[in-house]
Design a protein around this motif. Structure first.
Motif, PDB file in Angstrom:
ATOM      1  N   GLU A 146       0.825  -1.214   0.000  1.00 13.24           N
ATOM      2  CA  GLU A 146       0.000   0.000   0.000  1.00 13.24           C
ATOM      3  C   GLU A 146       0.858   1.262   0.000  1.00 13.24           C
ATOM      4  OE1 GLU A 146      -2.724  -0.296   3.234  1.00 13.24           O
ATOM      5  OE2 GLU A 146      -3.702  -2.096   2.435  1.00 13.24           O
ATOM      6  N   GLY A 149     -10.627   3.719  -3.250  1.00  8.30           N
ATOM      7  CA  GLY A 149     -10.585   4.956  -2.469  1.00  8.30           C
ATOM      8  C   GLY A 149     -10.726   6.199  -3.322  1.00  8.30           C
ATOM      9  N   ASP A 150     -10.092   6.160  -4.505  1.00 13.02           N
ATOM     10  CA  ASP A 150     -10.179   7.316  -5.405  1.00 13.02           C
ATOM     11  C   ASP A 150     -11.546   7.428  -6.067  1.00 13.02           C
ATOM     12  OD1 ASP A 150      -7.564   7.872  -4.805  1.00 13.02           O
ATOM     13  OD2 ASP A 150      -6.745   6.902  -6.585  1.00 13.02           O
ATOM     14  N   ARG A 152      -3.523  -2.049  -5.117  1.00 16.54           N
ATOM     15  CA  ARG A 152      -4.021  -1.228  -6.228  1.00 16.54           C
ATOM     16  C   ARG A 152      -5.542  -1.124  -6.201  1.00 16.54           C
ATOM     17  NH1 ARG A 152       0.110  -3.756  -9.336  1.00 16.54           N
ATOM     18  NH2 ARG A 152      -1.392  -5.271 -10.160  1.00 16.54           N
ATOM     19  N   LYS A 180      -7.469  -1.367  -3.623  1.00 14.55           N
ATOM     20  CA  LYS A 180      -7.864  -0.524  -2.498  1.00 14.55           C
ATOM     21  C   LYS A 180      -7.711   0.944  -2.847  1.00 14.55           C
ATOM     22  CE  LYS A 180      -6.927   0.326   2.409  1.00 14.55           C
ATOM     23  NZ  LYS A 180      -6.127  -0.091   3.590  1.00 14.55           N
ATOM     24  N   LYS A 181      -6.599   1.286  -3.511  1.00 13.73           N
ATOM     25  CA  LYS A 181      -6.364   2.679  -3.899  1.00 13.73           C
ATOM     26  C   LYS A 181      -7.391   3.132  -4.936  1.00 13.73           C
ATOM     27  CE  LYS A 181      -2.788   5.890  -5.438  1.00 13.73           C
ATOM     28  NZ  LYS A 181      -3.721   6.636  -6.304  1.00 13.73           N
TER      29      LYS A 181
END
Length: 237
Positions: free
Chosen positions: A105, A139-140, A133, A135-136
């Motif tokens: 992360e 989130g975005d 990736r 998770k990111k």
């Protein structure tokens, strides 16, 4: 977690595995297959804890009798320590997984994870990088689930941008037109200048014309109508 070692390797880790601020160890799981050696730097928090271990101790982790742990013995002890700390969901292997997740992360690549955790293929490392990736990305993208709160609001138009050369060109045109109206080069000298009260000019031309006729000490009233300025000048000698 700061070593990335498996439980079996953490059980035998001692000062003999330290070299100039690095941990150097050949993991037991792959010793007979790939023979890969793991080299990881000792992070400051870990170095502080290792410095507290008595020098004569063979391994950093020992039993209550001062003996090295077996693999099973260390696993049971970790379970006891986690329960005493109220971390019932944690385990020895969970610390290794947590370290890999945190590193991924934070941007660690698959090859970097392999170097830290001693994996010889990308299969295991890719699990963590893909999860990081995803998770990111989630989130975005989650904010896109919210409705557009500005979709029914009118957006004010910005002020028109007038470049300096536009103003200079318009000023030159006004000067030329003013010269013609008042008998200048190309102007109507036979009829004489048109009375000032019948002329409409922009603010720039009005100020210049007033100043040239009555001087700066006298002025008229200017009213802006439809983008033009009409000047009503009353002159008292």
């Amino acid at each position: 977690m700061f070593t990335g070692l498996r439980l079996s390797d953490a059980a035998i880790l001692g000062r003999q595995h330290l070299n100039e601020g690095w941990i150097r160890i050949r993991p037991g799981k792959t010793k007979k297959s790939s023979g890969v050696e793991v080299n990881v730097p000792i992070l400051p928090d870990l170095a502080e804890e290792l410095d507290r271990v008595p020098v004569g101790q063979l391994t950093f982790l020992v039993t209550e009798y001062g003996k090295p742990f077996s693999d099973k013995g260390l696993g049971n002890k970790m379970r006891q320590w986690c329960d005493e700390a109220g971390l019932f969901h944690c385990s020895a292997h969970g610390l290794r997984k947590a370290g890999a997740s945190i590193a991924a992360e934070n941007g660690a690549t698959s090859d970097q994870l392999k170097a830290i955790f001693g994996w010889t293929t990308s299969q295991q490392a890719d699990l963590y990088t893909r999860a990081a990736r995803r998770k990111k990305l989630a989130g975005d993208a989650t904010k896109l689930l919210l409705p557009d709160r500005n979709e029914n609001k009118s957006v004010p138009l910005g002020e028109p941008i007038v470049e300096k050369w536009d103003l200079e060109a318009k000023e030159m045109e006004e000067k030329q037109e003013l010269a013609k109206l008042n008998g200048g080069p190309g102007g109507r000298t036979s009829q004489g200048p048109i009375p000032i009260q019948n002329q409409c000019f922009s603010g720039i031309a009005v100020v210049q014309l007033c100043s040239s006729i009555v001087g700066k000490s006298r002025s008229g009233a200017c009213v802006q109508i439809a983008g033009n300025v009409r000047t009503d000048l009353k002159y008292h000698p």
